[in-house]
Design an enzyme around this catalytic site. Structure first.
Site, PDB file in Angstrom:
ATOM      1  N   SER A 164       0.803  -1.098  -0.314  1.00 49.46           N
ATOM      2  CA  SER A 164       0.230  -0.222   0.241  1.00 49.46           C
ATOM      3  C   SER A 164       1.091   1.505   0.511  1.00 49.46           C
ATOM      4  O   SER A 164       1.967   1.551   0.067  1.00 49.46           O
ATOM      5  CB  SER A 164      -0.741  -0.364   0.943  1.00 49.46           C
ATOM      6  N   TYR A 193      -1.342  -1.097  10.197  1.00 51.55           N
ATOM      7  CA  TYR A 193      -2.204  -1.014   8.331  1.00 51.55           C
ATOM      8  C   TYR A 193      -0.840  -1.542   8.178  1.00 51.55           C
ATOM      9  O   TYR A 193       0.286  -1.400   7.427  1.00 51.55           O
ATOM     10  CB  TYR A 193      -2.911  -0.501   8.157  1.00 51.55           C
TER      11      TYR A 193
HETATM   12  P1  NAD Z   1     -11.951  -5.095   0.212  1.00 50.02           P
HETATM   13  O1  NAD Z   1     -12.087  -5.029   1.984  1.00 50.02           O
HETATM   14  O2  NAD Z   1     -12.844  -4.570  -1.436  1.00 50.02           O
HETATM   15  O3  NAD Z   1     -11.871  -6.733  -0.229  1.00 50.02           O
HETATM   16  C1  NAD Z   1     -10.666  -7.393   0.232  1.00 50.02           C
HETATM   17  C2  NAD Z   1     -11.209  -8.668   0.182  1.00 50.02           C
HETATM   18  O4  NAD Z   1     -10.163  -9.827   0.684  1.00 50.02           O
HETATM   19  C3  NAD Z   1     -12.526  -9.792   0.278  1.00 50.02           C
HETATM   20  O5  NAD Z   1     -12.706 -10.241  -0.064  1.00 50.02           O
HETATM   21  C4  NAD Z   1     -12.597 -10.180   2.212  1.00 50.02           C
HETATM   22  O6  NAD Z   1     -13.818 -11.259   2.039  1.00 50.02           O
HETATM   23  C5  NAD Z   1     -10.957 -11.242   1.996  1.00 50.02           C
HETATM   24  N1  NAD Z   1      -9.892 -10.986   2.951  1.00 50.02           N
HETATM   25  C6  NAD Z   1     -10.121 -10.373   3.599  1.00 50.02           C
HETATM   26  N2  NAD Z   1      -9.259 -11.281   4.992  1.00 50.02           N
HETATM   27  C7  NAD Z   1      -9.128 -12.126   4.594  1.00 50.02           C
HETATM   28  C8  NAD Z   1      -8.807 -13.445   4.805  1.00 50.02           C
HETATM   29  N3  NAD Z   1      -8.666 -13.283   6.033  1.00 50.02           N
HETATM   30  N4  NAD Z   1      -8.631 -14.550   4.311  1.00 50.02           N
HETATM   31  C9  NAD Z   1      -9.373 -14.711   3.275  1.00 50.02           C
HETATM   32  N5  NAD Z   1      -9.560 -13.339   2.655  1.00 50.02           N
HETATM   33  C10 NAD Z   1      -9.983 -12.180   3.174  1.00 50.02           C
HETATM   34  O7  NAD Z   1     -10.489  -4.928   0.149  1.00 50.02           O
HETATM   35  P2  NAD Z   1      -9.815  -3.979  -1.041  1.00 50.02           P
HETATM   36  O8  NAD Z   1      -9.778  -2.485  -1.149  1.00 50.02           O
HETATM   37  O9  NAD Z   1     -10.095  -4.845  -2.557  1.00 50.02           O
HETATM   38  O10 NAD Z   1      -8.336  -4.134  -1.123  1.00 50.02           O
HETATM   39  C11 NAD Z   1      -7.414  -6.376  -1.121  1.00 50.02           C
HETATM   40  C12 NAD Z   1      -5.397  -5.264  -1.081  1.00 50.02           C
HETATM   41  O11 NAD Z   1      -5.671  -4.139  -1.119  1.00 50.02           O
HETATM   42  C13 NAD Z   1      -5.761  -5.162   0.329  1.00 50.02           C
HETATM   43  O12 NAD Z   1      -4.495  -6.083   1.178  1.00 50.02           O
HETATM   44  C14 NAD Z   1      -5.748  -3.990   0.944  1.00 50.02           C
HETATM   45  O13 NAD Z   1      -4.810  -3.644   2.234  1.00 50.02           O
HETATM   46  C15 NAD Z   1      -4.712  -3.666  -0.105  1.00 50.02           C
HETATM   47  N6  NAD Z   1      -4.875  -2.265  -1.002  1.00 50.02           N
HETATM   48  C16 NAD Z   1      -5.856  -1.606  -0.281  1.00 50.02           C
HETATM   49  C17 NAD Z   1      -6.415   0.238  -1.442  1.00 50.02           C
HETATM   50  C18 NAD Z   1      -7.094   0.245  -1.536  1.00 50.02           C
HETATM   51  O14 NAD Z   1      -7.319   2.389  -1.833  1.00 50.02           O
HETATM   52  N7  NAD Z   1      -8.664  -0.478  -2.273  1.00 50.02           N
HETATM   53  C19 NAD Z   1      -5.113   0.064  -1.198  1.00 50.02           C
HETATM   54  C20 NAD Z   1      -3.530   0.211  -0.474  1.00 50.02           C
HETATM   55  C21 NAD Z   1      -3.940  -1.356  -0.418  1.00 50.02           C
END
Ligand code: NAD
Length: 260
Positions: free
Chosen positions: A145, A158
């Protein structure tokens, strides 16, 4: 020629957000998919959604919590059983946790964030790297991230977990590069997914839309990113086109992390 023709790609956190967007882009580029998530219902819906548009894609689903070592072993074993190999791994599942000042942070939530974001990413590499080593081929994309290259107010676990993802990415690159395996990380900024929608609710419970608009103003592009914009970079890193990119953490944030 499609970028991932017949490649077997395992994706964690595949049921929604960045995981689902990448699964769709990978299917479009010819991949076969092992989709992993702990949300069983959403995972099945994701599978059906992909098959509707890409009916020729071979898709397996495994319900697993990435913070539990035994369940990680299970999703890796089931993927190998279904496909015989794993060419690419999008190590994406993660949570944000609650926002709170460092000294007031709930220790149980802190441990949960570390358990999923750090240990989950580590377990995934621990069990998939030996398979890729045997194949003498593999592409890993870990999800860090902007919080993995900068501090973020009120998000200590985080930020700690995402810096660790970037660090582990460098180590995997050093230790496994000789086996035809590349390991990189992405560092998304704010991308419009369910996780980010939830974060804006925490920042401004009365008016999450106002929090989103204010956040976008700080970005050079004056907007948030879209999951598809991340997915295209991930597919590039999983493809042959990125064969000499190794150990990098690549920001996908509209340039925001450059500002002082
Ligand atoms: P989201 O919450 O929209 O989707 C995350 C998915 O991961 C969900 O389907 C959830 O059920 C699954 N999940 C969570 N914990 C889990 C576990 N312990 N075991 C199995 N599945 C699990 O999140 P997102 O925004 O798509 O984020 C995905 C990744 O991207 C994460 O690692 C997040 O930290 C990273 N990220 C997202 C953003 C953003 O702006 N969306 C920015 C930086 C990093």
């Amino acid at each position: 020629m499609k970028k991932l023709e017949n490649k077997v790609i395992a994706i964690t956190g595949a049921a929604m957000g960045l995981g689902l967007a990448t699964a769709i882009e990978a299917a479009q580029q010819g991949a076969q998919l092992a989709l992993v998530d702990y949300n069983e219902k959403a995972l099945e819906e994701a599978k059906q959604f992909i098959l509707k548009d890409y009916p020729d894609t071979k898709v397996t689903t495994v319900v697993a919590d990435v913070s539990k070592e035994e369940e990680v072993k299970k999703y890796v074993e089931e993927t190998v059983k279904a496909f015989g190999r794993i060419d690419g791994f999008y190590n994406n599942a993660g949570i944000e946790g609650k926002q709170a000042p460092m000294t007031e942070y709930d220790v149980e939530v802190f441990k949960k964030v570390i358990g999923i974001n750090l240990m989950g990413v580590y377990y995934g590499m621990r069990y998939i790297l030996p398979i890729m080593q045997k194949q003498e081929y593999g592409r890993i994309v870990n999800v860090a991230s902007v919080g993995g290259i900068r501090g973020v107010m009120n998000q200590t676990p985080y930020v700690a977990s995402k810096h660790a993802v970037s660090g582990m990415t460098k180590n995997a690159a050093l230790e496994f590069g000789r086996h035809g395996i590349t390991t990189n990380a992405i560092a998304p900024g704010a991308i419009l997914t369910p996780m980010v929608a939830e974060a804006f609710k925490q920042v401004n419970p009365d008016d999450p839309q106002a929090a989103e608009t204010e956040y976008a103003q700080a970005n050079p592009t004056k907007r948030l990113g879209l999951p598809e914009e991340v997915a295209k970079v991930v597919v590039f890193l999983l493809s042959e086109d990125a064969s000499y990119v190794n150990g990098q953490t690549i920001a996908i944030d509209g340039g925001e992390s450059n500002s002082y």
